[in-house]
Write an enzyme that holds these catalytic residues in place. Sequence first.
Site, PDB file in Angstrom:
ATOM      1  N   CYS A 117       0.800  -1.212  -0.008  1.00  0.00           N
ATOM      2  CA  CYS A 117      -0.082  -0.144  -0.097  1.00  0.00           C
ATOM      3  C   CYS A 117       0.983   1.399   0.094  1.00  0.00           C
ATOM      4  O   CYS A 117       0.386   2.359  -0.219  1.00  0.00           O
ATOM      5  CB  CYS A 117      -0.992   0.104   0.989  1.00  0.00           C
ATOM      6  SG  CYS A 117      -2.131  -1.521   0.988  1.00  0.00           S
ATOM      7  N   HIS A 257      -3.495   7.151   2.111  1.00  0.00           N
ATOM      8  CA  HIS A 257      -4.117   5.676   1.729  1.00  0.00           C
ATOM      9  C   HIS A 257      -5.510   5.465   2.124  1.00  0.00           C
ATOM     10  O   HIS A 257      -5.715   5.518   3.332  1.00  0.00           O
ATOM     11  CB  HIS A 257      -2.975   4.863   2.039  1.00  0.00           C
ATOM     12  CG  HIS A 257      -3.262   3.385   2.019  1.00  0.00           C
ATOM     13  ND1 HIS A 257      -3.696   2.899   0.697  1.00  0.00           N
ATOM     14  CD2 HIS A 257      -3.207   2.198   2.685  1.00  0.00           C
ATOM     15  CE1 HIS A 257      -3.874   1.710   0.705  1.00  0.00           C
ATOM     16  NE2 HIS A 257      -3.609   1.156   2.054  1.00  0.00           N
ATOM     17  N   ASN A 287     -10.153  -0.641  -0.801  1.00  0.00           N
ATOM     18  CA  ASN A 287      -8.513  -0.286  -0.582  1.00  0.00           C
ATOM     19  C   ASN A 287      -8.032  -1.158  -1.952  1.00  0.00           C
ATOM     20  O   ASN A 287      -8.105  -2.221  -1.848  1.00  0.00           O
ATOM     21  CB  ASN A 287      -7.965  -1.051   0.828  1.00  0.00           C
ATOM     22  CG  ASN A 287      -6.654  -1.008   0.795  1.00  0.00           C
ATOM     23  OD1 ASN A 287      -5.650  -0.711  -0.271  1.00  0.00           O
ATOM     24  ND2 ASN A 287      -5.970  -1.509   1.913  1.00  0.00           N
TER      25      ASN A 287
HETATM   26  N1  COA Z   1     -18.446  -8.670   9.185  1.00  0.00           N
HETATM   27  C1  COA Z   1     -18.925  -8.736  10.223  1.00  0.00           C
HETATM   28  N2  COA Z   1     -18.121  -9.084  11.567  1.00  0.00           N
HETATM   29  C2  COA Z   1     -16.602  -8.993  11.439  1.00  0.00           C
HETATM   30  C3  COA Z   1     -16.267  -9.052  10.063  1.00  0.00           C
HETATM   31  C4  COA Z   1     -17.092  -8.772   8.935  1.00  0.00           C
HETATM   32  N3  COA Z   1     -16.507  -8.903   7.887  1.00  0.00           N
HETATM   33  N4  COA Z   1     -14.802  -9.076  10.317  1.00  0.00           N
HETATM   34  C5  COA Z   1     -14.536  -9.190  11.634  1.00  0.00           C
HETATM   35  N5  COA Z   1     -15.658  -9.579  12.216  1.00  0.00           N
HETATM   36  C6  COA Z   1     -15.940  -9.591  13.758  1.00  0.00           C
HETATM   37  C7  COA Z   1     -14.824 -10.197  14.266  1.00  0.00           C
HETATM   38  O1  COA Z   1     -14.883 -11.583  14.370  1.00  0.00           O
HETATM   39  C8  COA Z   1     -15.058  -9.655  15.805  1.00  0.00           C
HETATM   40  O2  COA Z   1     -15.907 -10.481  16.304  1.00  0.00           O
HETATM   41  P1  COA Z   1     -15.526 -10.898  17.791  1.00  0.00           P
HETATM   42  O3  COA Z   1     -15.674  -9.783  18.772  1.00  0.00           O
HETATM   43  O4  COA Z   1     -16.851 -11.823  18.034  1.00  0.00           O
HETATM   44  O5  COA Z   1     -14.361 -11.568  17.885  1.00  0.00           O
HETATM   45  C9  COA Z   1     -15.581  -8.285  15.731  1.00  0.00           C
HETATM   46  O6  COA Z   1     -16.174  -8.129  14.417  1.00  0.00           O
HETATM   47  C10 COA Z   1     -14.669  -7.239  15.815  1.00  0.00           C
HETATM   48  O7  COA Z   1     -13.186  -7.549  14.933  1.00  0.00           O
HETATM   49  P2  COA Z   1     -12.346  -6.652  14.933  1.00  0.00           P
HETATM   50  O8  COA Z   1     -10.880  -7.325  14.168  1.00  0.00           O
HETATM   51  O9  COA Z   1     -11.696  -6.075  16.307  1.00  0.00           O
HETATM   52  O10 COA Z   1     -12.755  -5.330  13.917  1.00  0.00           O
HETATM   53  P3  COA Z   1     -12.072  -4.098  13.762  1.00  0.00           P
HETATM   54  O11 COA Z   1     -13.097  -3.008  14.150  1.00  0.00           O
HETATM   55  O12 COA Z   1     -10.678  -4.067  14.158  1.00  0.00           O
HETATM   56  O13 COA Z   1     -12.346  -4.128  11.882  1.00  0.00           O
HETATM   57  C11 COA Z   1     -10.904  -4.577  10.313  1.00  0.00           C
HETATM   58  C12 COA Z   1     -11.616  -5.071  11.335  1.00  0.00           C
HETATM   59  C13 COA Z   1      -9.920  -5.372   9.343  1.00  0.00           C
HETATM   60  C14 COA Z   1     -11.897  -3.585   9.290  1.00  0.00           C
HETATM   61  C15 COA Z   1      -9.868  -3.360  10.826  1.00  0.00           C
HETATM   62  O14 COA Z   1      -9.033  -3.811  11.880  1.00  0.00           O
HETATM   63  C16 COA Z   1      -8.824  -2.927   9.923  1.00  0.00           C
HETATM   64  O15 COA Z   1      -9.385  -2.206   8.922  1.00  0.00           O
HETATM   65  N6  COA Z   1      -7.715  -3.078  10.051  1.00  0.00           N
HETATM   66  C17 COA Z   1      -6.523  -2.536   9.211  1.00  0.00           C
HETATM   67  C18 COA Z   1      -6.794  -3.278   7.761  1.00  0.00           C
HETATM   68  C19 COA Z   1      -5.928  -2.692   6.745  1.00  0.00           C
HETATM   69  O16 COA Z   1      -6.026  -1.447   6.463  1.00  0.00           O
HETATM   70  N7  COA Z   1      -5.240  -3.721   5.849  1.00  0.00           N
HETATM   71  C20 COA Z   1      -4.768  -2.977   4.801  1.00  0.00           C
HETATM   72  C21 COA Z   1      -3.406  -2.830   4.909  1.00  0.00           C
HETATM   73  S1  COA Z   1      -3.030  -0.748   4.652  1.00  0.00           S
END
Ligand code: COA
Length: 334
Positions: A117, A257, A287
């Site tokens: 990224c 980004h 993304n």
């Molecule tokens: N739909 C519904 N629920 C989901 C889900 C989805 N697509 N993905 C995860 N969950 C659930 C998880 O299982 C978790 O459940 P639990 O509490 O029962 O374990 C809950 O939602 C919260 O998960 P969490 O991982 O804490 O969510 P989050 O708020 O951190 O959001 C991302 C997850 C991936 C969206 C976030 O962490 C993110 O954007 N991270 C950066 C990713 C990124 O930018 N990557 C590219 C590189 S730059």
Amino acid sequence: MRTRYNAGITALGGYVPDHILTNHALEEMVDTNSEWIVSRTGIKERHIAIDKNIATSDLAVIAVERLLANAGLDKAAVECVIVATSTPDYIMVSTASVVCEKAGLTNAWGVDSNAACSGFLYALTLGASLIESGRYTNVIVIGADKNSAIINYEDRNTCILFGDGAGAVLLEQTTEDFGLIDNVFRTDGSGKEQLIVQAGGSKNPSSMETVTNKQNYISQNGRVVFKAAIEGMTQTCKEVFRRNDLVADDINWLVPHQANLRIIQSVGDILDIPIERVKINIDRYGNTTAATIPLCLWDYKDDFKVGDKVMLTAFGAGFSWGASYLVWGKLRGQ
Ligand code: COA
């Protein structure tokens, strides 16, 4: 005294495939729901190339063709093409080679740069350095990724986030005071396991086993990446501010980004740049990895005025991250 050259962005092009993958469509594929996706990421839809014959180079070529049409530039004038991508057409043969061939850029040499990224930001600096050296006058820098090729559409942790797309900028030599001014970049390989495609490279070549274990797809630890992204982008932006005697009020536009709307909002908040001055298109594209920043520049090019101070910042796999500061110049044809 030796002439000092700057590298300014003078033309842009962008492209996303026609097919829209909506949150509702994803609800049919994995255990998720649109409300969760919008509230946790800000993404409403993303575009993906459903035609299996479309490769990253094809997305890039359309972006380049749009750029050239906007620029009114003869293809023969393009001297170098740098493609930032982590979804190259092939392991061997650079995507830049394919782009130069397909776009008819027969006078240009091409090279790929892979920093996920952060790839576009790094490639922009590489291209600008060629121009600042005085040896090149026209360089095209592309960020392009066909993420759908490395997404497991059974993994709700990743499939909701990514889309396909390409953006391209023309860097031209100028002796005026605009263009790319400064950047602060970092890489830290200790973060590599947090966001990675485990197989398909020399460390772990593709095999029946890697395919069965779904190691040819992106895997990530979202929470760790989320925190590191906010920290990395804000720290490097602050370092660029300090080095260039800038304060938040000086910055006309922050172009971050596009990985998660909450990351973007946090970076803006921490830097004290109001959301009205932060460019956002993640709702429409998700993304697109190396393509997010050039697609954002392309989408909002009419908002940027000559002399505007623009901060670009990115974070990605590696980990890799950084911030670039540029002063917007005149686009060709303006
Ligand atoms: N739909 C519904 N629920 C989901 C889900 C989805 N697509 N993905 C995860 N969950 C659930 C998880 O299982 C978790 O459940 P639990 O509490 O029962 O374990 C809950 O939602 C919260 O998960 P969490 O991982 O804490 O969510 P989050 O708020 O951190 O959001 C991302 C997850 C991936 C969206 C976030 O962490 C993110 O954007 N991270 C950066 C990713 C990124 O930018 N990557 C590219 C590189 S730059």
